[in-house]
Every structure is written in C-alpha cells, then in structure tokens.
Design an enzyme around this catalytic site. Structure first.
Site, PDB file in Angstrom:
ATOM      1  N   HIS A   1     -12.852   2.610   1.512  1.00 22.64           N
ATOM      2  CA  HIS A   1     -12.813   1.548   2.537  1.00 22.64           C
ATOM      3  C   HIS A   1     -13.563   0.301   2.079  1.00 22.64           C
ATOM      4  O   HIS A   1     -13.966  -0.524   2.904  1.00 22.64           O
ATOM      5  CB  HIS A   1     -13.411   2.024   3.875  1.00 22.64           C
ATOM      6  CG  HIS A   1     -12.661   3.133   4.537  1.00 22.64           C
ATOM      7  ND1 HIS A   1     -13.288   4.183   5.170  1.00 22.64           N
ATOM      8  CD2 HIS A   1     -11.326   3.371   4.655  1.00 22.64           C
ATOM      9  CE1 HIS A   1     -12.378   5.014   5.650  1.00 22.64           C
ATOM     10  NE2 HIS A   1     -11.174   4.537   5.349  1.00 22.64           N
TER      11      HIS A   1
ATOM     12  N   GLU B   1      -7.631  -5.803   5.880  1.00 18.48           N
ATOM     13  CA  GLU B   1      -7.613  -5.443   4.467  1.00 18.48           C
ATOM     14  C   GLU B   1      -6.488  -6.152   3.720  1.00 18.48           C
ATOM     15  O   GLU B   1      -6.648  -6.517   2.554  1.00 18.48           O
ATOM     16  CB  GLU B   1      -7.477  -3.926   4.333  1.00 18.48           C
ATOM     17  CG  GLU B   1      -8.702  -3.167   4.842  1.00 18.48           C
ATOM     18  CD  GLU B   1      -8.470  -1.674   4.937  1.00 18.48           C
ATOM     19  OE1 GLU B   1      -8.818  -0.967   3.969  1.00 18.48           O
ATOM     20  OE2 GLU B   1      -7.961  -1.213   5.968  1.00 18.48           O
TER      21      GLU B   1
ATOM     22  N   ILE C   1     -10.594   2.698  15.800  1.00 18.85           N
ATOM     23  CA  ILE C   1     -11.516   3.211  16.818  1.00 18.85           C
ATOM     24  C   ILE C   1     -12.654   2.225  17.038  1.00 18.85           C
ATOM     25  O   ILE C   1     -13.015   1.906  18.177  1.00 18.85           O
ATOM     26  CB  ILE C   1     -12.072   4.592  16.412  1.00 18.85           C
ATOM     27  CG1 ILE C   1     -10.951   5.623  16.336  1.00 18.85           C
ATOM     28  CG2 ILE C   1     -13.147   5.057  17.389  1.00 18.85           C
ATOM     29  CD1 ILE C   1     -11.382   6.974  15.765  1.00 18.85           C
TER      30      ILE C   1
ATOM     31  N   ARG D   1     -10.177  15.170   9.042  1.00 19.31           N
ATOM     32  CA  ARG D   1     -11.102  15.593   7.989  1.00 19.31           C
ATOM     33  C   ARG D   1     -12.437  15.997   8.598  1.00 19.31           C
ATOM     34  O   ARG D   1     -12.932  15.355   9.513  1.00 19.31           O
ATOM     35  CB  ARG D   1     -11.333  14.465   6.979  1.00 19.31           C
ATOM     36  CG  ARG D   1     -10.094  14.036   6.221  1.00 19.31           C
ATOM     37  CD  ARG D   1     -10.425  12.906   5.257  1.00 19.31           C
ATOM     38  NE  ARG D   1      -9.229  12.143   4.912  1.00 19.31           N
ATOM     39  CZ  ARG D   1      -9.199  10.839   4.702  1.00 19.31           C
ATOM     40  NH1 ARG D   1     -10.314  10.126   4.806  1.00 19.31           N
ATOM     41  NH2 ARG D   1      -8.076  10.221   4.395  1.00 19.31           N
TER      42      ARG D   1
ATOM     43  N   ARG E   1      -2.838  -2.267  -3.091  1.00 15.26           N
ATOM     44  CA  ARG E   1      -4.034  -1.494  -2.763  1.00 15.26           C
ATOM     45  C   ARG E   1      -4.036  -0.224  -3.603  1.00 15.26           C
ATOM     46  O   ARG E   1      -3.046   0.505  -3.652  1.00 15.26           O
ATOM     47  CB  ARG E   1      -4.043  -1.113  -1.290  1.00 15.26           C
ATOM     48  CG  ARG E   1      -5.287  -0.314  -0.911  1.00 15.26           C
ATOM     49  CD  ARG E   1      -4.996   0.641   0.211  1.00 15.26           C
ATOM     50  NE  ARG E   1      -6.175   1.425   0.577  1.00 15.26           N
ATOM     51  CZ  ARG E   1      -6.125   2.569   1.223  1.00 15.26           C
ATOM     52  NH1 ARG E   1      -4.955   3.085   1.564  1.00 15.26           N
ATOM     53  NH2 ARG E   1      -7.223   3.228   1.520  1.00 15.26           N
TER      54      ARG E   1
ATOM     55  N   ARG F   1      -7.752   7.929  21.329  1.00 14.64           N
ATOM     56  CA  ARG F   1      -7.231   7.492  22.629  1.00 14.64           C
ATOM     57  C   ARG F   1      -6.870   8.694  23.497  1.00 14.64           C
ATOM     58  O   ARG F   1      -7.218   8.742  24.690  1.00 14.64           O
ATOM     59  CB  ARG F   1      -6.007   6.589  22.423  1.00 14.64           C
ATOM     60  CG  ARG F   1      -6.319   5.258  21.773  1.00 14.64           C
ATOM     61  CD  ARG F   1      -5.074   4.555  21.305  1.00 14.64           C
ATOM     62  NE  ARG F   1      -4.403   5.307  20.235  1.00 14.64           N
ATOM     63  CZ  ARG F   1      -3.366   4.855  19.537  1.00 14.64           C
ATOM     64  NH1 ARG F   1      -2.873   3.654  19.799  1.00 14.64           N
ATOM     65  NH2 ARG F   1      -2.814   5.592  18.583  1.00 14.64           N
TER      66      ARG F   1
ATOM     67  N   ASN G   1       0.866  -1.181   0.000  1.00 24.23           N
ATOM     68  CA  ASN G   1       0.000   0.000   0.000  1.00 24.23           C
ATOM     69  C   ASN G   1       0.901   1.229   0.000  1.00 24.23           C
ATOM     70  O   ASN G   1       1.457   1.607   1.033  1.00 24.23           O
ATOM     71  CB  ASN G   1      -0.904  -0.021   1.238  1.00 24.23           C
ATOM     72  CG  ASN G   1      -1.792   1.210   1.339  1.00 24.23           C
ATOM     73  OD1 ASN G   1      -1.830   2.045   0.435  1.00 24.23           O
ATOM     74  ND2 ASN G   1      -2.503   1.337   2.437  1.00 24.23           N
TER      75      ASN G   1
END
Length: 395
Positions: free
Chosen positions: A176, A381, A328, A237, A87, A281, A10
């Site tokens: 995704h 992935e 998350i 974002r 990817r 976190r 990737n």
C-alpha cells in the site's frame, strides 16, 4: 502544451483495473474493470464520462481484454495518450522508486514473483500485452513496496538467521506504499505543513489493510511484511497469528501448508471472525441488530488497528496527526470512532458531527477541539501512479 493523459493499469490474476488520468482533471475521463478473465464469464465494465458500458468477452485472457481497453483509452484521450503506468505489487529490494520499463525492470519483477506469486506474474502479463499492442508508448512500473524502502533495518529485519535475508530476501517489505505516500502528502497540504517537515500515522483500510509511520514524506515502519498477510485484521486475511499455528494445525487436523495458507488468506479476517461477511458495511448493519459474530469482528478489527497504530508511533519523532483512508477508512465513521477510543493515551478525540460527515469521498479534519489532528483523506493510487509516470517522462 495540452494536458497529458496517462493510462493506469492494475492487473490481477483474473482481472484488470484501469483508469485514464488527465493531469489537469480531478476526475477520470475513463475508468473500468475487466474481471473473471480466463473464464466463460469474462467481462469488461467501464465508465466513459457519464456513460456506463459492459462488454461480455467469454474466455478472454489479459491480452484480449487489453486489446479492447487500449482503444477505449485512446478514444477517451482524443488520440493523445502519453504513456502507461503499471501498478506492481512487489519490487523486492530491486526498486526504490518508479522505473521506466525495460528488460532489466521486467527481470526484476520476475525475480520478485516468488514473493508475490498471485500478483507479479499477472503484472508481467499486463506489461507484455501493452508493450505488444503499443511498442512505442513509454511504460512505467510503480511498485507498492518502493515507498517502504526507506525503513531502517531495525524495522524491516526479522529475527531469523541472516542467510534467510541475505540469500532469500526474507525481510519485511510492506505494501500500500502508493496510497500511504499519496495521503500523507495530501494531509500535509490540508494541514498547511511542508511534507518534508511532517510526521503522520496512516491507516489504509479496505479489504486489505495496513498502517504506516511516515516522517518527512518517508516510510519509517509499516504493518505488512514479507507478504500482505502480516499485520492488521483484513477482509479475508487473518493478519498476525502465532507462527506455530501452521504446525499446530498440521499436527491436530492433518492440514497441509497449502490448506493453512488458503485459510489464513481467504477464509479469515472479518469473514472468519463474523461467519457472515468480509464487507464492513454488511457487518456494521449486522452489529446494529446485535449479531454476535459481527460485533466480535468489528471489535477485534478496531482494537488490532489501534494497537498497530500505537506501535507505529515508536517510529515517529513527533506526531502531526492520524490519517484514515481506503474504503473502510474513508466511509466508516464507526470504525474511526471506536479505533480512536482505544488511543486515549495519545489525546485523540473526535468531533461526532465532523466524523459522521466525512464519507463518500469527502475529505476533512474530524478531531474535537484540543485534540491532535485526525484527518480523513480519500486515497487516489491511480493519480499517484500517473504522477510518477509523468515525472519519469519529464526526466
């Protein structure tokens, strides 16, 4: 026949994430990250079995880094590397599934680069480097956008003049896809349901975040759009904002479109709301001490996530369950709890102990008795890319 090995790559604009996937092993024999490429601080970190190593490569570009990574992969594979899976973030409308890389595929990735200017050019650099170093090894591109090509027009079209879609590809693509596809299959397996007769709401939550409505193994809608900026609040974002924000900031602050784009992509989201960090976190710890920005960022994140999931339900004929995944989604019991509280009309309730237990890669159902399923599914992935690569090699 011995188990085959696929190297998954990737490439980012200044980084390369890599993993060696063996089809018979649940863990990766080799995985690592090359980062800060093109700078004096360029470095490769990797783990080979239980051994962790670091190699400093001042000024190294993608080709130099891959020149170090590929021999490591060959060694870890015992000299039996079967192929390389890449990817690729954006395939536009050119690609609806993984493809064996040839000149036409490279041209399609290049054509889609205008839709992902930070990602696709880097993918092309990685592809060119690996093809130069291993010209006889089969190479496959797996597209983030491909899974969402099953969305109907009423889900992917924007309400803008048709020529923008027909001539310039202005539509919702989604991202995704590899993750949403993988976790919906795993959720069906965990629930004892056939993938082709199941319906899920999926939330991939990391520094980038998206939701997806998945019916019978196919994407029916997703929260990201033309670019990965649309949709949820993310690490840096903004997600959805008023489209007139650009012109408002130009009129009031004299900002250029580049300044606005940089702010929305790099300085917004959890980072912008909290004024503290883009890391959930850090924010969760700050919430415990009452940090106002952290509390606000947490609450906005969870509310907007629940709002998106509720909207995604419009695309489902029924609901077998809600999936949480990503850094998350897999680790923040607090985010899962608060998000589900906003979805009370769906009847979701969590088992507090099960929710607290599902962290650090532990999969499981976390709903209370009588609630629709809520499942934590660690994404993988790299394994999905390797499986797609193997499927093409078999074909």
């Amino acid at each position: 026949m011995s188990a085959r090995n696929i190297l998954v790559i990737n490439c980012g604009s200044s980084s390369i994430k890599f993993a060696l996937v063996n089809e018979a092993q649940t863990t990766f024999p080799l995985q690592g990250l090359a980062e800060r490429l093109g700078s004096p601080e360029a470095v490769i970190h990797w783990q080979f079995g239980d051994v962790k190593e670091t190699l400093s490569l001042p000024g190294a570009d993608h080709q130099v880094a891959l020149g170090e990574i590929l021999p490591l992969a060959q060694e870890a594979a015992g000299g039996r590397l079967s192929g390389i899976g890449h990817r690729v973030v954006h395939g536009g409308e050119h690609f609806t599934d993984a493809r064996l890389i040839d000149e036409s595929v490279i041209e399609g990735i290049r054509t889609s680069a205008q839709l992902a200017p930070l990602h696709n050019p880097a993918h092309l650099i990685g592809i060119a480097a690996t093809m130069s170093l291993f010209p006889d090894l089969p190479q496959v591109s797996v597209f983030d956008t491909a899974f969402h090509q099953t969305m109907p027009p009423h889900a992917y079209r924007y309400a803008v003049p048709e020529f923008l879609y027909k001539e310039h590809g202005v539509r919702r693509y989604g991202f995704h896809g590899t993750s949403h596809r993988y976790v919906s299959k795993r959720a069906a397996e965990m629930a004892g349901l056939p993938v082709e007769d199941s319906a899920w709401l999926s939330a991939h939550l990391g520094n980038g975040c998206s939701t997806c409505a998945i019916v019978n193994g196919e994407s029916r809608d997703t929260s990201m759009g033309l670019t990965p900026l649309e949709g949820l609040v993310m690490g840096t974002r903004s997600g959805d904002v008023d489209p007139n924000l650009h012109s408002y900031l130009e009129r009031t602050l004299g900002w250029t479109i580049e300044q606005v784009d940089r702010m929305l992509n790099n300085d917004s989201g959890l980072k912008g709301l909290s004024g503290l960090s883009n890391d959930m976190r850090t924010l969760s710890e700050a919430c415990l001490s009452g940090h106002p920005g952290a509390v606000l960022a947490f609450e906005v994140f969870c509310y907007r996530l629940a709002k998106s999931l509720a909207g995604m339900a419009c695309a489902l004929p029924r609901l077998n369950g809600l999936i949480f995944t990503g850094g998350i989604g897999e680790n923040s019991a607090a985010v899962r709890e608060r998000t589900v509280e906003h979805l009370k009309l769906f009847g979701f309730q969590l088992d507090a102990e099960a929710n607290a237990r599902c962290t650090r890669g532990l999969a499981g159902e976390i709903q209370a008795a009588g609630s629709p399923r809520v499942i934590v599914v660690p994404t993988n992935e790299e394994r999905q890319i390797a499986l797609d690569t193997l499927a093409l090699l078999d074909a």
